[in-house]
Enzyme design. Structure first.
Site, PDB file in Angstrom:
ATOM      1  N   SER A 127       0.836  -1.191   0.000  1.00 51.53           N
ATOM      2  CA  SER A 127       0.000   0.000   0.000  1.00 51.53           C
ATOM      3  C   SER A 127       0.878   1.252   0.000  1.00 51.53           C
ATOM      4  CB  SER A 127      -0.960  -0.050   1.201  1.00 51.53           C
ATOM      5  OG  SER A 127      -1.993   0.897   1.076  1.00 51.53           O
ATOM      6  N   ASP A 206      -9.591  -4.299  -5.639  1.00 54.03           N
ATOM      7  CA  ASP A 206      -8.980  -3.510  -4.566  1.00 54.03           C
ATOM      8  C   ASP A 206      -8.922  -2.062  -5.040  1.00 54.03           C
ATOM      9  OD1 ASP A 206      -7.299  -2.143  -2.837  1.00 54.03           O
ATOM     10  OD2 ASP A 206      -5.770  -3.702  -2.759  1.00 54.03           O
ATOM     11  N   HIS A 221      -8.557  -4.916   0.249  1.00 52.90           N
ATOM     12  CA  HIS A 221      -7.228  -4.318   0.421  1.00 52.90           C
ATOM     13  C   HIS A 221      -6.451  -4.914   1.586  1.00 52.90           C
ATOM     14  CE1 HIS A 221      -4.180  -1.295  -0.242  1.00 52.90           C
ATOM     15  NE2 HIS A 221      -4.280  -0.859   1.007  1.00 52.90           N
TER      16      HIS A 221
END
Length: 241
Positions: A127, A206, A221
Site C-alpha cells: 500500500s 482492490d 485491500h
C-alpha cells in the site's frame, strides 16, 4: 481520508498472524556491525497505519514466505522506519511520510551494499509502503509544479552501483496512478535498472490499486497477507536470486 476501518478490520482478522510469524524471523532494524551478513535480507515498508510495525502484517507474511522457500539460507528482515501516515487530507504530511520512508530504505540498501556485498536484497512494500519501495528505486521523483518549492527535499536516486545488490522488488497493492493523482502525488516510476526484477500484486477490485478514485480502502485491500500472494511473491524472489 482516514484508515480507521482498515486498522480495525486488519487487527481483528489477522492479529494472531504477527505473533505466529515473528517467532521465526531474524529482525535487524539497526546496523549490527559485528553480526554476520545474511544470505538474503527483506527490506519492507508497511502499509498506512498497518498493525504489527515496523514490518506490518503483510511484511511479516512475505518475509516468512521467503524464508520458507529458502531452506539452508539465512533470511533477515528490516522494517522501513517511517510514519506510514494516514493524513491523506494533508498532502504535505503524506509526501513527507513517503520521503522519510524512501530515505530509510535507501540508507539500509546502501549500508548492506557496502558492508554485506554478498547479501541479496529483496525490497518490498504494501500500500503506502509499496509507494515507498517504488519511489526508492526511481531515477527521480517528478514533483508537481504547485509543490516546486519542496523539490530540494526529494530524496536523490540510489547510486547506480547498488542496483545489482537488489535481486527483486515486490509491490503489494501500490496506489494506482489515479489514486496518486487524486492526492496530488506523481506516479510511481520504477527505474529501468529494477523494472525487470519487479513484480506488482493487486487483488481485482482492490480500490487502492485498481484505478478507482481516491477513497477509503475496501475489504479486499487487507487480504494480501493471507490470500497466497505473499507465497507467490516468495517464489518470484527465489527465482531471481
Amino acid at each position: 481520508m482516514t484508515i480507521s476501518t482498515f486498522a480495525r478490520r486488519a487487527a481483528v482478522s489477522m492479529a494472531c498472524l504477527a505473533t505466529t510469524l515473528s517467532g521465526g524471523l531474524v529482525f535487524s532494524n539497526a546496523p549490527a556491525g559485528a553480526a554476520s551478513c545474511a544470505d538474503v535480507e527483506v527490506i519492507f515498508a508497511r502499509g498506512t497505519i498497518e498493525p504489527a510495525p515496523p514490518m506490518g502484517l503483510t511484511g511479516l507474511s512475505f518475509s516468512e514466505a521467503v524464508r520458507s522457500q529458502l531452506p539452508g539460507k539465512t533470511v533477515s528482515s528490516y522494517g522501513v522506519n517511517y510514519p506510514a501516515s494516514d493524513q491523506f487530507n494533508n498532502r504535505l504530511a503524506i509526501a513527507n511520510s513517503v520521503a522519510v520512508g524512501v530515505r530509510s530504505a535507501q540508507t539500509r540498501i546502501k549500508y548492506l551494499a557496502a558492508t554485506c556485498p554478498d547479501t541479496k536484497i529483496v525490497l518490498g512494500g504494501y500500500s503506502q509502503g509499496a509507494a515507498v519501495a517504488g519511489f526508492t528505486t526511481a531515477t527521480g521523483i517528478d514533483v508537481p509544479n504547485e509543490y516546486r518549492q519542496y523539490r530540494n527535499q526529494v530524496p536523490p536516486p540510489l547510486p547506480a552501483d547498488v542496483a545489482d545488490n537488489v535481486s527483486s522488488v515486490i509491490l503489494f497493492a501500490p496506489p494506482s496512478d489515479r489514486f496518486l493523482r487524486d492526492i496530488g502525488s506523481p506516479a510511481i516510476q520504477v527505474d529501468s535498472e529494477y523494472r525487470a526484477k519487479t513484480k506488482t500484486y493487486c487483488i481485482p477490485g482492490d480500490n487502492i490499486c485498481d484505478g478507482s478514485p481516491v477513497g477509503q480502502p475496501n475489504g479486499l485491500h487487507v487480504l494480501y497477507s493471507v490470500n497466497g500472494m505473499t507465497l507467490d511473491a516468495a517464489n518470484y524472489v527465489k527465482a531471481h536470486l
